[in-house]
Design a protein around this motif. Sequence first.
Motif, PDB file in Angstrom:
ATOM      1  N   ALA A  42     -42.781  40.904  12.304  1.00 11.65           N
ATOM      2  CA  ALA A  42     -42.484  39.788  13.223  1.00 11.65           C
ATOM      3  C   ALA A  42     -43.328  38.570  12.843  1.00 11.65           C
ATOM      4  O   ALA A  42     -42.825  37.436  12.745  1.00 11.65           O
ATOM      5  N   PHE A  43     -44.633  38.791  12.607  1.00 17.10           N
ATOM      6  CA  PHE A  43     -45.516  37.679  12.227  1.00 17.10           C
ATOM      7  C   PHE A  43     -45.152  37.126  10.846  1.00 17.10           C
ATOM      8  O   PHE A  43     -45.246  35.922  10.607  1.00 17.10           O
ATOM      9  N   GLU A  44     -44.739  38.019   9.961  1.00 13.62           N
ATOM     10  CA  GLU A  44     -44.413  37.570   8.595  1.00 13.62           C
ATOM     11  C   GLU A  44     -43.181  36.653   8.624  1.00 13.62           C
ATOM     12  O   GLU A  44     -43.165  35.594   7.991  1.00 13.62           O
ATOM     13  N   ILE A  45     -42.171  37.071   9.386  1.00  9.99           N
ATOM     14  CA  ILE A  45     -40.952  36.238   9.488  1.00  9.99           C
ATOM     15  C   ILE A  45     -41.297  34.901  10.153  1.00  9.99           C
ATOM     16  O   ILE A  45     -40.883  33.830   9.706  1.00  9.99           O
ATOM     17  N   LEU A  46     -42.089  34.971  11.205  1.00 11.23           N
ATOM     18  CA  LEU A  46     -42.512  33.750  11.911  1.00 11.23           C
ATOM     19  C   LEU A  46     -43.280  32.822  10.963  1.00 11.23           C
ATOM     20  O   LEU A  46     -43.038  31.608  10.921  1.00 11.23           O
ATOM     21  N   ASN A  47     -44.172  33.395  10.187  1.00  9.64           N
ATOM     22  CA  ASN A  47     -44.949  32.589   9.250  1.00  9.64           C
ATOM     23  C   ASN A  47     -44.036  31.946   8.199  1.00  9.64           C
ATOM     24  O   ASN A  47     -44.178  30.768   7.869  1.00  9.64           O
ATOM     25  N   ASP A  48     -43.065  32.706   7.718  1.00  8.77           N
ATOM     26  CA  ASP A  48     -42.127  32.153   6.725  1.00  8.77           C
ATOM     27  C   ASP A  48     -41.329  30.989   7.306  1.00  8.77           C
ATOM     28  O   ASP A  48     -41.080  29.997   6.627  1.00  8.77           O
ATOM     29  N   LEU A  49     -40.904  31.137   8.564  1.00 12.49           N
ATOM     30  CA  LEU A  49     -39.976  30.161   9.141  1.00 12.49           C
ATOM     31  C   LEU A  49     -40.665  28.933   9.730  1.00 12.49           C
ATOM     32  O   LEU A  49     -40.045  27.889   9.864  1.00 12.49           O
ATOM     33  N   ALA A  50     -41.929  29.076  10.125  1.00 11.25           N
ATOM     34  CA  ALA A  50     -42.553  27.952  10.842  1.00 11.25           C
ATOM     35  C   ALA A  50     -43.903  27.515  10.281  1.00 11.25           C
ATOM     36  O   ALA A  50     -44.403  26.463  10.664  1.00 11.25           O
ATOM     37  N   ARG A  51     -44.496  28.296   9.385  1.00  9.04           N
ATOM     38  CA  ARG A  51     -45.788  27.945   8.818  1.00  9.04           C
ATOM     39  C   ARG A  51     -46.792  27.457   9.865  1.00  9.04           C
ATOM     40  O   ARG A  51     -47.294  26.319   9.785  1.00  9.04           O
ATOM     41  N   PRO A  52     -47.108  28.279  10.862  1.00  5.16           N
ATOM     42  CA  PRO A  52     -48.125  27.841  11.831  1.00  5.16           C
ATOM     43  C   PRO A  52     -49.442  27.570  11.106  1.00  5.16           C
ATOM     44  O   PRO A  52     -49.782  28.263  10.139  1.00  5.16           O
ATOM     45  N   GLY A  53     -50.159  26.550  11.578  1.00  6.89           N
ATOM     46  CA  GLY A  53     -51.384  26.148  10.883  1.00  6.89           C
ATOM     47  C   GLY A  53     -52.527  27.111  11.103  1.00  6.89           C
ATOM     48  O   GLY A  53     -53.496  27.113  10.358  1.00  6.89           O
ATOM     49  N   SER A  54     -52.435  27.911  12.157  1.00 11.83           N
ATOM     50  CA  SER A  54     -53.540  28.794  12.483  1.00 11.83           C
ATOM     51  C   SER A  54     -53.007  30.138  12.972  1.00 11.83           C
ATOM     52  O   SER A  54     -51.889  30.222  13.474  1.00 11.83           O
ATOM     53  N   VAL A  55     -53.841  31.153  12.809  1.00 12.80           N
ATOM     54  CA  VAL A  55     -53.522  32.491  13.309  1.00 12.80           C
ATOM     55  C   VAL A  55     -54.666  32.913  14.200  1.00 12.80           C
ATOM     56  O   VAL A  55     -55.832  32.794  13.804  1.00 12.80           O
ATOM     57  N   MET A  56     -54.340  33.359  15.405  1.00 14.86           N
ATOM     58  CA  MET A  56     -55.398  33.855  16.282  1.00 14.86           C
ATOM     59  C   MET A  56     -55.468  35.373  16.151  1.00 14.86           C
ATOM     60  O   MET A  56     -54.501  36.073  16.454  1.00 14.86           O
ATOM     61  N   CYS A  57     -56.616  35.849  15.642  1.00 10.80           N
ATOM     62  CA  CYS A  57     -56.762  37.306  15.534  1.00 10.80           C
ATOM     63  C   CYS A  57     -57.140  37.857  16.907  1.00 10.80           C
ATOM     64  O   CYS A  57     -57.721  37.168  17.738  1.00 10.80           O
ATOM     65  N   SER A  58     -56.796  39.133  17.114  1.00  9.11           N
ATOM     66  CA  SER A  58     -56.845  39.690  18.466  1.00  9.11           C
ATOM     67  C   SER A  58     -58.144  40.439  18.749  1.00  9.11           C
ATOM     68  O   SER A  58     -58.997  40.597  17.876  1.00  9.11           O
TER      69      SER A  58
END
Length: 752
Positions: free
Chosen positions: A235-251
């Motif tokens: 899910a995160f990989e597809i999201l990253n491919d489609l939107a290139r969010p500038g940051s990732v919040m680790c949990s």
Amino acid sequence: MMKQTTLAVLLACAALGAQAQAQTQDRPWFDKSKSADERARAAVAAMTLDEKLLLIVSYTGKEDVRKESDDIVPPSVKADVAAHEIKGSAGYVPGIARLGIPAQWQNDASIGVRVSGMERTALPSSLATAASFDPAVPEAGGRMIADEARASGFNTFLAGGANLAREPRNGRNFEYTGEDPLLAGRMTAGLVNGIQSRHMVSTMKHYAVNDQESQRTTVDVTISPAAMRQSDLLAFEILNDLARPGSVMCSYNLVNGRWACENEYLLNKTLKQDWKFKGYVMADWGAVHSTGDAANYGLDQFTGYPCCNHHGPFYSAKHFKKALADGDVAMRRLDDMAQRILWPLFQTGAFDDPPPVGKIDKVKINFSANAAVSQKAAEESLVLLKNEKNLLPLANVKSVAVIGGHADKGVLAGGGSSGVTPVGGNAVPDIEPKKWPGPVVYMPSSPLAALKAELPKAKVAYASGADIEVAVALAKQSEVAVVFVAQWLGEGFDGRLELEGNQDALVSAVARANPKTVVVVESGGAILMPWLDQVPAVLEAFYPGIRGAQAIARILTGKVNPSGHLPISFPASNAQLAHAEIPGFGKPDGIPVHITYHEGAAIGYKWYDVKGYKPLFAFGHGLSYTNFAVLDPKADVAKGSLTVGAALRNTGKLAGKGVVQVYVAPADLKASGWEAPKRLVAFQKLDLQPGAGNAFTQAVDPRLLATYEVADNSWRVRAGTYRVLFGQAADDLPVSVDVTLPDMTWSAVHKD
Ligand code: BGC
């Protein structure tokens, strides 16, 4: 005269141009013709050690910062935080004035701008907008909240929740976008794209496998890398491919024995090496446990200091300098951290197009235009679950009993850091808990008033439902009864599938008194419906946002034809869940607990398929007031790539929007290596007039047909026959086409 003026203007422009050129020569990171990489690199090269260290800590709580010792928070930073902290901002990273690097104002904004004490527009919950099955819906929402955030002076969004609804009782499922990696990836990408299109940086969160809230800061999750890559991480990989969010919040949680914010597999290997993520990893508020390990295993920014961090100021200048001096962290890693933190500011345009800082009290926002965006999102998203004998839409009714759920006052919202103070204030301010993760907020959007407005000739009366006999008496006198039930969920706790209090008994009693009973559910996720057979109609409204009541009323009365489809399965009983108990449920946070995700990647409908269970309502289910037929199914394989397509025809009498869903099922499940009998591979919403049809084609992401192979870090499709199934829900797939896929293997490392 005219000529002289023109000349003066030209000279002034030339002077400005020369000034700008000199500026970009001295400060190449101001040069817009350069790439974001080049600009970030140039800025880092110009920084002193102390300036780099400024970027890696985000502060929360002006007063708490002031109380810290000067060796942990230098006086100049204290003064900066004191002068600049915007009220209600979740985090503040001081800027570097000498170099023109702006401060970062980080704020929670999944469904709307959270800024304490200030009223802002709230969208429906993220789970609700996922039900639209149309990424344009969260994208419009993202643009709207980004504009409100800009007006409030923020430039970084803590948004983009994409954890899968692996645990249906997870208290934060409403902040996420369902149980399927393709749906979650595409729908969350819509939101992030909307936000970043307005020159703001967005996170995606909470990375990763943060699928329960009970003991969220201590739970250790065991899951195989293959299962992770095919589910939560996909899910995160597809999201990253489609939107290139500038940051990732680790949990907060641990994954396979390592804290998510210092988890080499999640951060360095998967995110940064395989996915080529160029932005920065920020910790969830308080999720940092070390200096050297965290930095070396991939954490870039330490957030929530000191308010939320009880483990220690690990990235303070003092601690970090010691780690550098001791050789625990290399200087080039600090440079990489600084570079990554700056990169999205250049990439999204946040650097070149900064918001006005600190103007929060003078903000002018067009709240009614923004509420219309929220209402439209709700109208695209609410799911009609059941509608026997066409009870709905309500037409020409003479009297309606509206019962329960505070429906005289408002519609429910979820609790925790995604909460927004709604325009108009909390409609029911006296419900516990009033403090974190409360307050329990009801958006001031009254279903009772909205139904009265839509049914001006009907007598519409209200009973709270507290006294079941009073409610029954009202239902008996009325032609139709509409019962509102509510399930409040929020951050930091998980829920139960059972409704609280007397709500189930209320629905049953009203349904016995009046066979024309409609139930409207305001919930954070799935609920059980022991009364389902007794009622002819059910509308799932989720948490529907600031104009939720208007959307509910317009759907119930047929002004809007419902078109939402479930982004999660609704279990028929607790016995169908993959885990009987949530470890640590109901106990105060902080107890070390452990969970093994034995179901692997078989989440939601995949789990039901594996077990042969029939859910109460299947993933993808959603009714309309018209009918659709899926026609002309097509599936072609060319050079190993699968393309699918179909037509949808509106066979009923009303205009409406239908959703075609395409799943793939291997003929030989065992040989395919898949975790479950079928996977969603495509979906398309289509708007159709009565009698009209429309077709679509979509290339299938090959990862959705593959298994992740740990041994050589690759994706692999196994040759064989696969059935491509077309329909309108996971349990309604009437047409199919068989294809033969060749054996294929490709690297899991993305191309540049
Ligand atoms: C939440 C995050 C949120 C952060 C800042 C944490 O408690 O888990 O989602 O962005 O707080 O408010």
